[in-house]
Design an enzyme around this catalytic site. Structure first.
Site, PDB file in Angstrom:
ATOM      1  N   HIS A 123      65.968 -85.319 -77.340  1.00  0.00           N
ATOM      2  CA  HIS A 123      66.941 -86.237 -76.742  1.00  0.00           C
ATOM      3  C   HIS A 123      67.191 -87.510 -77.540  1.00  0.00           C
ATOM      4  O   HIS A 123      68.216 -88.167 -77.359  1.00  0.00           O
ATOM      5  CB  HIS A 123      66.462 -86.624 -75.338  1.00  0.00           C
ATOM      6  CG  HIS A 123      67.569 -86.999 -74.406  1.00  0.00           C
ATOM      7  ND1 HIS A 123      68.657 -87.753 -74.787  1.00  0.00           N
ATOM      8  CD2 HIS A 123      67.777 -86.730 -73.100  1.00  0.00           C
ATOM      9  CE1 HIS A 123      69.465 -87.924 -73.770  1.00  0.00           C
ATOM     10  NE2 HIS A 123      68.963 -87.315 -72.731  1.00  0.00           N
TER      11      HIS A 123
ATOM     12  N   TYR B 153      68.816 -91.957 -60.031  1.00  0.00           N
ATOM     13  CA  TYR B 153      69.270 -92.213 -61.402  1.00  0.00           C
ATOM     14  C   TYR B 153      70.356 -91.196 -61.750  1.00  0.00           C
ATOM     15  O   TYR B 153      70.129 -89.995 -61.704  1.00  0.00           O
ATOM     16  CB  TYR B 153      68.088 -92.057 -62.353  1.00  0.00           C
ATOM     17  CG  TYR B 153      68.327 -92.433 -63.801  1.00  0.00           C
ATOM     18  CD1 TYR B 153      67.717 -93.547 -64.354  1.00  0.00           C
ATOM     19  CD2 TYR B 153      69.137 -91.665 -64.632  1.00  0.00           C
ATOM     20  CE1 TYR B 153      67.905 -93.885 -65.685  1.00  0.00           C
ATOM     21  CE2 TYR B 153      69.344 -91.994 -65.957  1.00  0.00           C
ATOM     22  CZ  TYR B 153      68.724 -93.106 -66.481  1.00  0.00           C
ATOM     23  OH  TYR B 153      68.910 -93.437 -67.801  1.00  0.00           O
TER      24      TYR B 153
ATOM     25  N   SER C 266      73.045 -90.512 -64.944  1.00  0.00           N
ATOM     26  CA  SER C 266      73.412 -90.947 -66.286  1.00  0.00           C
ATOM     27  C   SER C 266      74.929 -90.987 -66.428  1.00  0.00           C
ATOM     28  O   SER C 266      75.621 -90.020 -66.105  1.00  0.00           O
ATOM     29  CB  SER C 266      72.811 -89.974 -67.309  1.00  0.00           C
ATOM     30  OG  SER C 266      73.205 -90.328 -68.610  1.00  0.00           O
TER      31      SER C 266
ATOM     32  N   THR D 258      74.336 -94.581 -72.977  1.00  0.00           N
ATOM     33  CA  THR D 258      74.400 -94.298 -71.543  1.00  0.00           C
ATOM     34  C   THR D 258      74.133 -95.554 -70.728  1.00  0.00           C
ATOM     35  O   THR D 258      73.634 -96.557 -71.228  1.00  0.00           O
ATOM     36  CB  THR D 258      73.360 -93.232 -71.135  1.00  0.00           C
ATOM     37  OG1 THR D 258      72.046 -93.723 -71.446  1.00  0.00           O
ATOM     38  CG2 THR D 258      73.609 -91.919 -71.858  1.00  0.00           C
TER      39      THR D 258
END
Length: 801
Positions: free
Chosen positions: A473, A589, A591, A602
């Site tokens: 990532h 959460y 994104s 982000t």
């Protein structure tokens, strides 16, 4: 995607003995270095900037301008108003016979200056236009007159044929929000999940922060925003990803799936051959900048900087901090099969190997009977180990097996030829749901030792021809790898295709050399580390519970008919599902991208709002009517849309607070408020995987030939990770993960609640009254958790989903 776990796990960097690592450079020096890194990235792309950074003009436009000036001079006209004569006087006098040459040089210099001035003016004008975000704040599906005018001006100043990096120098920088607005929004976001006493304590800390520290920290952020390309993205990459010492597996990787119910060929080597060829075709288009930049509304460009590191990239472990190593080119892939590593060349003197030639090479590996060397089979488990441990072992490995290590880390990407099947019919029981869950688990974690998690991405090809992708990532976010994956699936299936017997089209090339087997000289101390890493990786893999839920009762088309945002619809329904699962609300959460700005990545949308909570409570209240619930649902959707648009336009909460926290760490200022903010737990981490190239797939005639999205690990030990993908117009695929060690979570149970919540919400609309009847609900014989209060609107069944 997986960034939620990294954000949750972010703490001040620690040494192996638990002490804090000093952030050595003074803050002003760090800000200066950040700006220098930005300029270095720009200069490294100088040639690309010359070809495309002068957009919307092109080098040919200079030739046109120069020719026009020469024509005017031939007609005895002076478009420079005497400037060319001044330039002539400044040029050296080479004699009378070179008088005409001096005139041509003067015209060229004048044309260059005029050309540069025009380009600069166009850049400034386009940057000012792209700084307008009023279109984001307008109601869904409505465009005001100012926005229509703005769109027309953007079209005029954008040119006709943009390339991938054409807009980079015209994108605005991400603004630093007002610190008071950020704190106000933060307090609003935590109000639904805090009791009155805790909220009052948090408010006191916030007021003290604003009074004592906020202005100083904000000043440094403003300074950085003026000097660097982006005030937060480089710190986000460094402190959230590269300084994290956790295992990359599950914590910092995510997966992408193949077509859900179809496999173009059952021949493993053939599928690998076409997929690898398609990936290199994508890299070829990327290098030539032939990939079109992503445009919102067909007009507003997004930043393309993350595309640069898709290929030839490895995350190299360090004791305190990793670094990303990117090569300009690589003409081979590293392949793993049955515990052995191979180097497979992908190019010949005439260019990229054909799919059939690549299939031949992969088949040679599959047919190779040689066994794995001792401990070689489990070597890749080191990449799943804690980063400081892997960094220390890698130093020894680099001296003992430098050539083999370089072949893997220097590859364009990693290929794993798995010995097991995968997909919706891979389980011996024949249960499609269990097979999809096992498929997701294999892509996310594998067996802990059959993926090289450091590579930017690993292509996984199962024995029955099913494909998948495991992506690290830190180098980029999901939309970038998703764009590549859509191209790969469409190209290998529809353009390259397969012969009737399932092999790649074309003919083998017997003259190709055999794939090179890599040999590792592993000393005893490395073998012990491999064993330790393997045990840790297997324990982590076995603890992950994955659930894939193909929801086919309705999809994006139904939500459009309700005149609502599809993402906000799903996010609000997820709040209902999670409440039914846990009996309480939690920080959520989601994104959201900030690629409207240069080098943006982000931002977090805090989806658990007061409006969403009011809707959920109404749905669980038997006395509330459907019209009342529908009105509250629309309010919750509108609130989520406002938060999403604010995040996209750089007015979010979490990245600003994160950057303020980093500044406080550099200045050694203790802030109880910021400490509390970064101690929060996200028990529900969510993300939508966007479908970006729908024109590549014919979902009406071939509805099964569409990607099924992907997923990531949970952000909290007692939480869920949920991603969703709109597969065509009439299906939504959910990917749910949690940890088996938690007694509070169950991915299958949440999946059931998500399906029921979606149907209950849809039934509130006149367009969805038929959905509840069609679903065939029955009372759920599986008892709910003790803390769960079931509402009258949520009868569930263990067989519906």
């Amino acid at each position: 995607m997986a960034e939620a776990h990294q954000a949750v796990g972010f703490r001040p960097p620690l040494t192996s003995d638990g002490g804090e690592v000093e952030l050595s450079p003074p803050l002003l020096q760090e800000i200066c270095l950040s700006g220098l890194r930005s300029w270095k990235r720009h200069l490294s792309r100088f040639w690309k900037d010359f070809l495309t950074g002068v957009f919307p003009a092109s080098p040919l436009s200079w030739l046109f301008l120069f020719s026009a000036i020469q024509l005017a001079c031939f007609l005895q006209l002076d478009p420079s108003l005497g400037l060319m004569e001044k330039i002539k006087e400044l040029l050296p006098d080479w004699g009378g016979q070179h008088h005409r040459l001096r005139g041509v040089l003067a015209a060229a210099l004048f044309a260059s200056c005029l050309w540069g001035a025009l380009i600069f003016t166009l850049h400034v004008a386009l940057r000012l236009l792209l700084s307008y975000h009023g279109w984001l704040l307008e109601p869904h599906g409505v465009l005001s007159s100012p926005t229509k005018t703005w769109l027309a001006l953007v079209r005029i100043f954008s040119g006709r044929h943009p390339m991938l990096f054409s807009y980079q120098r015209s994108l605005p920088r991400q603004p630093v929000p007002s610190v008071r607005d950020t704190v106000r929004k933060y307090l609003e976001s935590v109000r639904p999940v805090l009791c009155d006493e805790d909220f009052e304590g948090t408010s006191v800390l916030a007021r003290e922060f604003l009074r004592l520290q906020a202005s100083l920290l904000q000043w440094y952020l403003q300074l950085k925003s003026w000097w660097a390309s982006n005030y937060v993205s480089d710190w986000w990459e460094e402190f959230v990803y590269l300084r994290s010492r956790n295992s990359l597996m599950v914590n910092s990787n995510y997966y992408m799936m193949d077509f859900l119910h179809v496999t173009p060929t059952p021949v493993q080597a053939a599928r690998a051959g076409n997929a690898v060829h398609a990936l290199f075709l994508y890299r070829h288009h990327l290098n030539r900048q032939e990939i079109l930049p992503t445009l919102l509304m067909g007009m507003r460009p997004l930043c393309s900087a993350q595309y640069e590191k898709i290929f030839n990239t490895t995350r190299v472990p360090g004791v305190h901090k990793d670094h990303i190593r990117h090569l300009r080119d690589s003409r081979h892939v590293a392949v793993f099969h049955r515990g052995r590593f191979f180097r497979v060349g992908t190019h010949s003197q005439s260019g990229l190997l054909s799919p059939r030639a690549l299939e031949q090479q992969f088949q040679r590996i599959l047919d190779d009977p040689s066994p794995a060397c001792p401990h070689e089979e489990h070597l890749a488990a080191l990449t799943a180990a804690p980063r400081d441990m892997w960094a220390q072992v890698r130093r020894s490995l680099k001296t003992q097996a430098a050539e083999a290590l370089e072949a893997v880390e220097g590859a364009a990407f990693f290929v794993s030829l798995d010995s097991e099947p995968a997909g919706d019919t891979a389980e011996p029981s024949g249960d499609p749901a269990a097979s999809l869950d096992a498929y997701a688990h294999a892509l996310l974690a594998g067996r802990g030792h059959d993926r090289w998690f450091d590579k930017s991405f690993s292509l996984i090809v199962f024995s029955n021809g099913k494909l998948g992708l495991s992506v690290e990532h830190s180098w980029a976010d999901c939309p970038i790898s998703g764009h590549m994956w859509e191209f790969t699936l469409a190209t290998e299936c529809f353009q390259l295709g397969y012969s009737a017997d399932g092999h790649c089209k074309g003919h083998p090339d017997p003259s190709l050399p055999q794939p090179q087997r890599l040999h590792w000289d592993l000393p005893d101390k490395i073998r012990l580390s491999i064993s330790l890493a393997l045990r840790g990786a297997q324990a982590l893999a076995e603890n992950i519970d994955c659930r894939v839920l193909p929801f086919s009762h309705f999809g994006r088309s139904f939500i459009r008919r309700c005149h609502l945002s599809s993402d906000s619809f799903i996010q609000t329904a997820l709040q209902l599902a999670h409440f039914r699962d846990r009996g309480q609300f939690c920080l959520t959460y989601e994104s959201a991208m900030t690629r409207l700005f240069l080098e943006g990545r982000t931002e977090t949308v805090r989806s658990c709002t007061r409006e969403a909570c009011h809707f959920v409570r109404a749905m669980e209240d038997k006395e509330k009517t459907d019209p009342q619930c529908l009105a509250l649902f629309r309010l919750a959707v509108d609130k989520h849309q406002a938060l999403l648009k604010a995040a996209m336009s750089g007015q979010g909460v979490d990245r600003h607070l994160f950057a303020l926290y980093i500044v406080s760490q550099f200045l050694h200022l203790q802030s109880p408020f910021l400490d509390q903010v970064h101690s929060e737990r996200w028990q529900l981490a969510t993300s939508q995987i966007p479908a970006q190239q729908t024109h590549l797939f014919d979902v009406h005639n071939y509805p099964d030939y569409v990607s099924s999205g992907g997923g990531f690990g949970p952000a909290d030990d007692h939480g869920y990770g949920v991603s969703y993908f709109f597969a065509g117009d009439d299906m939504i695929t959910f990917h749910i993960s949690s940890k088996k060690s938690s007694t509070r979570t169950d991915s299958h149970r949440l999946g059931q609640h998500i399906g029921n919540a979606l149907l209950d919400v849809a039934a509130l609309f006149p367009e969805g009254q038929h959905l509840k009847r069609r679903a065939g609900f029955r009372e759920d014989p599986d008892p709910s958790p003790p803390h769960h209060t079931r509402g009258s609107r949520a009868p569930a069944t263990t067989t519906d989903f």
